[in-house]
Structure formats: C-alpha cells, structure tokens
Design a protein around this motif. Structure first.
Motif, PDB file in Angstrom:
ATOM      1  N   GLY A 159      19.843 -58.391  -3.748  1.00 26.06           N
ATOM      2  CA  GLY A 159      18.880 -58.965  -4.905  1.00 26.06           C
ATOM      3  C   GLY A 159      17.319 -58.670  -4.286  1.00 26.06           C
ATOM      4  N   SER A 180      25.276 -54.231  -7.624  1.00 23.88           N
ATOM      5  CA  SER A 180      26.484 -55.079  -7.572  1.00 23.88           C
ATOM      6  C   SER A 180      27.738 -54.304  -7.771  1.00 23.88           C
ATOM      7  CB  SER A 180      26.078 -56.168  -8.323  1.00 23.88           C
ATOM      8  OG  SER A 180      25.973 -55.866  -9.970  1.00 23.88           O
ATOM      9  N   THR A 196      14.625 -55.940 -12.689  1.00 25.04           N
ATOM     10  CA  THR A 196      15.533 -56.456 -11.743  1.00 25.04           C
ATOM     11  C   THR A 196      16.821 -56.328 -12.312  1.00 25.04           C
ATOM     12  OG1 THR A 196      13.810 -58.058 -10.735  1.00 25.04           O
ATOM     13  CG2 THR A 196      16.370 -58.458 -10.187  1.00 25.04           C
ATOM     14  N   TRP A 205      16.366 -54.787  -4.183  1.00 25.00           N
ATOM     15  CA  TRP A 205      17.110 -54.425  -5.357  1.00 25.00           C
ATOM     16  C   TRP A 205      16.329 -54.454  -6.389  1.00 25.00           C
ATOM     17  CZ3 TRP A 205      22.837 -56.450  -5.804  1.00 25.00           C
ATOM     18  CH2 TRP A 205      23.623 -56.118  -4.751  1.00 25.00           C
ATOM     19  N   SER A 262      20.128 -54.476 -10.472  1.00 24.06           N
ATOM     20  CA  SER A 262      21.195 -55.258  -9.812  1.00 24.06           C
ATOM     21  C   SER A 262      22.645 -55.252 -10.192  1.00 24.06           C
ATOM     22  CB  SER A 262      20.649 -56.854  -9.891  1.00 24.06           C
ATOM     23  OG  SER A 262      19.588 -57.236  -9.234  1.00 24.06           O
ATOM     24  N   ALA A 291      21.563 -61.430  -8.551  1.00 25.04           N
ATOM     25  CA  ALA A 291      22.548 -60.326  -7.746  1.00 25.04           C
ATOM     26  C   ALA A 291      23.919 -60.929  -7.329  1.00 25.04           C
ATOM     27  CB  ALA A 291      21.642 -59.767  -6.685  1.00 25.04           C
ATOM     28  N   SER A 302      20.605 -63.967  -0.548  1.00 23.75           N
ATOM     29  CA  SER A 302      19.368 -63.487  -1.657  1.00 23.75           C
ATOM     30  C   SER A 302      18.389 -64.327  -1.683  1.00 23.75           C
ATOM     31  CB  SER A 302      20.201 -63.505  -3.178  1.00 23.75           C
ATOM     32  OG  SER A 302      20.614 -65.003  -3.387  1.00 23.75           O
TER      33      SER A 302
END
Length: 386
Positions: free
Chosen positions: A273, A294, A286, A278, A290, A19, A148
């Motif tokens: 993250g 982002s 993920t 996230w 992300s 992230a 994160s």
C-alpha cells in the motif's frame, strides 16, 4: 505467556486498508491458500464510509460489483479553455469505501483459515525464523508479515526525494438548482485561483443536483480546513448554486513521493500500500496501482522459497514520476500549466494508458513531449547530477 502459547499464523497483515484487503481477497479467489492461516489486524473495524476511490479501466474487473457510478466522459478546465475528453474504451469509476469493505469482508470472513481482530499494533520484530507482532492486547507470530501502516517519518526525514501531498476536502452535496452534468466527471478544474500552488476542483456528479465536490492541492503544506471549505463554497456559487445541503464530508492527505519504501522490505516483512510505495507518486491515485500490485503479490508468494525483499521491481515510470515531483516541489505554481499542456491537445486514452504505466517508449515520448520542455529538462539535469 511463553512462546509456545503465542498464536502463530502463516501470514499476518498489519493494517487492513485497500492493499491488504485486495491481497487477501485475491488469495481467497486463487484457491491456493486455503491451507494457510491468515490474521488481519487493525484498530479500525472498517464500518464507516471513510473515503472514495476512483480509477479508470477498459474491461470489467473483480471490483465491478461495488462500482457505484461510471462515466465515459471527463472534463478538463483551466482559466483559458475547457475540454470534454471522450475516454472510451475506458470508463471512469467510483467506489465508496464502505461498499468495498463490506464486499471484501463478506467473502474473506467466511473462510475458516482467516481471522480479523480489531487491535492496535504496537510492535513488529523480525527474527531469524519468524516475525513477532505485538498489539495492545495480544502477541502473535507469523512466517511472513505484510505491513500497510504508513510511517511518515521515513519519507519526511530525508531530503533526497521530494515529498508532496495530494490533500483535499470534499463535500457530498445536494443542490436546489440543477448545476451538475451526471454524464461527465470534472477530472481537473484549474480555473480556481492557484495562489502559487497546484490547486484544482474535482467533481463526481451522480445526478443533476448531487455530486462529490472536492478542493484538491498537490503541494507540500496542508491548509486550514476553513480554506478548503471556503473554496468549495465559492465554486458551488460559480456553478450557480447557493442553496444546497451537505450530505457528507470527506478529507484526506495522500503522500506523493518516489521515496524507495521497498528498501525497508526484508526476507519476511513486506511493506504494501502507501507504506510500500504503491500509490502512484505523480497523481496520488491508489486503487489501480494496488489492484495490479496485489495480483502480482499473490502470484509471487506462491513461488517456492521466496523472499519479500525481492518482490519490488523499479520501472521507468518511477523515474518519470520523480521528474514531475521534482518540478512541483521546486515550482509548485507550474502544475496548472503542465497538466493543461498535457490535456489541451493530448490523446486522453493515451494519457490514461501512460498513467497506468502500460505504454511503450514511443508512446511515452508522445505524452511527455506535450508537456513544457524547459522545466523537465532542468529537472532531468537536477536529478542526474544531484
């Protein structure tokens, strides 16, 4: 060191996982932050291939240059049937962790306003006008902080929201026999013994003799490493390979929970993250989440007088994920039947769109109604009247 001597930055990122690196990379690409000082802190220098990320997409993205393999077909298997899923216009993509790190760091470390320092964070303290960050070696301050670093205790020391783990061990193997189909990823193979859990094999083949073979569970408790590896051995034997070389190994445990990590966000500190929720709670994926968040974040922090606590927006998909996790937490053995019902006759393109959280309500129902009705109705009442 007095306060006037403490180095100050506009933005500090504590932890440089997926992230953080995605966000900083997109800040550079935007061209809007060249006058802002940015510090990245992590005790890990990101110099080893420590993980593999996979995601599906319809169009090329900024990450296309680091994709090591693409597949247009995915195999779903259980003990009663198998189905090859034609997923176009999507492709299923694999990125090696080290390739991603090298790609991003090559760009961001060329920027005169960005600094990376290998340090272990020991303290984060938000004050009225800035955020203080302590490491084992130094002290810093910043206007805004992106954290994160995942704190397990936040989710695990409560009982309102179920917490499962997507946990796995994977072997990159080279077999003597040609046992893999390099044109098709094995998305989920539930033909392995379930043992009262949600257990499946996941295979990313790069040739007829090379693949990443992972034994994966969606469950509450981890296994001993020997248990994962024994199942990989049995699976390779079932595929027809008893002679192989293990080139690399990887292992991981990704939290699957709808715990509202964003409630920890403040005016100047944003958790991102896994630490910010996230990760897609119902699957453990993920990368795609992300990537989207982002991009949203880079837009958000360009607004005037923003406050970090206003970034997160909860959606209907959070509630859908909560229902599935509630079922798997209470009846972990139902995972195979739920996913099998979904993939037996479901439209794979619609399922991927749903998992990407891009479907409308009518499309949601088309996917959800493929699943067993009773456990979801029970979970719905359990969540509503808890």
């Amino acid at each position: 060191m007095n306060s006037s001597q403490i180095p100050h930055f506009d933005y500090i990122f504590t932890g440089t996982g997926l992230a953080s690196l995605m966000t900083v990379y997109k800040m550079v690409l935007s061209g809007k932050f060249s006058d802002k000082s940015i510090l990245l802190l992590d005790q890990n220098a990101k110099k080893i291939n420590d993980r593999t990320w996979c995601f599906w997409e319809k169009e090329e993205s900024v990450w296309n240059l680091v994709i090591s393999k693409k597949w247009d077909s995915a195999l779903f298997v259980n003990e009663k049937f198998n189905r090859s899923l034609a997923i176009k216009p999507y492709s299923y993509n694999k990125i090696n962790g080290l390739d991603f790190y090298d790609f991003v760091f090559k760009v961001i470390l060329k920027q005169s306003n960005i600094t990376f320092s290998k340090e272990k964070i020991t303290d984060i303290n938000e004050l009225a006008t800035h955020v203080f960050v302590g490491t084992e070696e130094n002290r810093y301050t910043c206007n805004y902080l992106f954290n994160s670093i995942y704190t397990k205790a936040f989710a695990e020391r409560q009982n309102k929201y179920p917490v499962l783990q997507q946990h796995f061990v994977g072997w990159f193997v080279k077999t003597k026999e040609e046992v893999f189909n390099p044109e098709e990823v094995t998305f989920m193979d539930f033909s392995v013994e379930q043992k009262g859990n949600t257990r499946f094999m996941y295979v990313l083949p790069t040739s007829k003799t090379e693949a990443l073979v992972e034994y994966t569970l969606f469950s509450e408790k981890l296994l001993s490493k020997e248990e994962y590896e024994k199942e990989i051995e049995l699976y390779l034997k079932k595929l027809g390979s008893e002679h192989y070389e293990i080139l690399e190994k990887e292992e991981g445990s990704i939290p699957m929970t709808c715990y509202p990590f964003w409630e920890k966000n403040t005016k100047r500190v944003l958790n991102i993250g896994t630490a910010g929720g996230w990760t897609k709670a119902s699957t453990g994926y993920t990368f795609k989440n992300s990537d989207k968040k982002s991009s949203d974040l880079v837009e958000f922090i360009q607004k005037k007088d923003f406050e970090m606590k206003n970034f997160h927006k909860k959606s209907k998909f959070w509630f859908y994920d909560l229902l599935l996790l509630d079922i798997l937490y209470r009846h972990n053995e139902l995972g195979s039947s739920i996913f099998s019902s979904l993939f037996r006759k479901g439209n794979p393109k619609l399922i991927f769109k749903f998992l990407d959280e891009e479907t409308n309500l009518v499309e949601d129902l088309k996917v959800i109604l493929k699943c067993p009705k009773r456990p979801f109705i029970q979970a719905l009442f359990g969540v509503l009247f808890k």
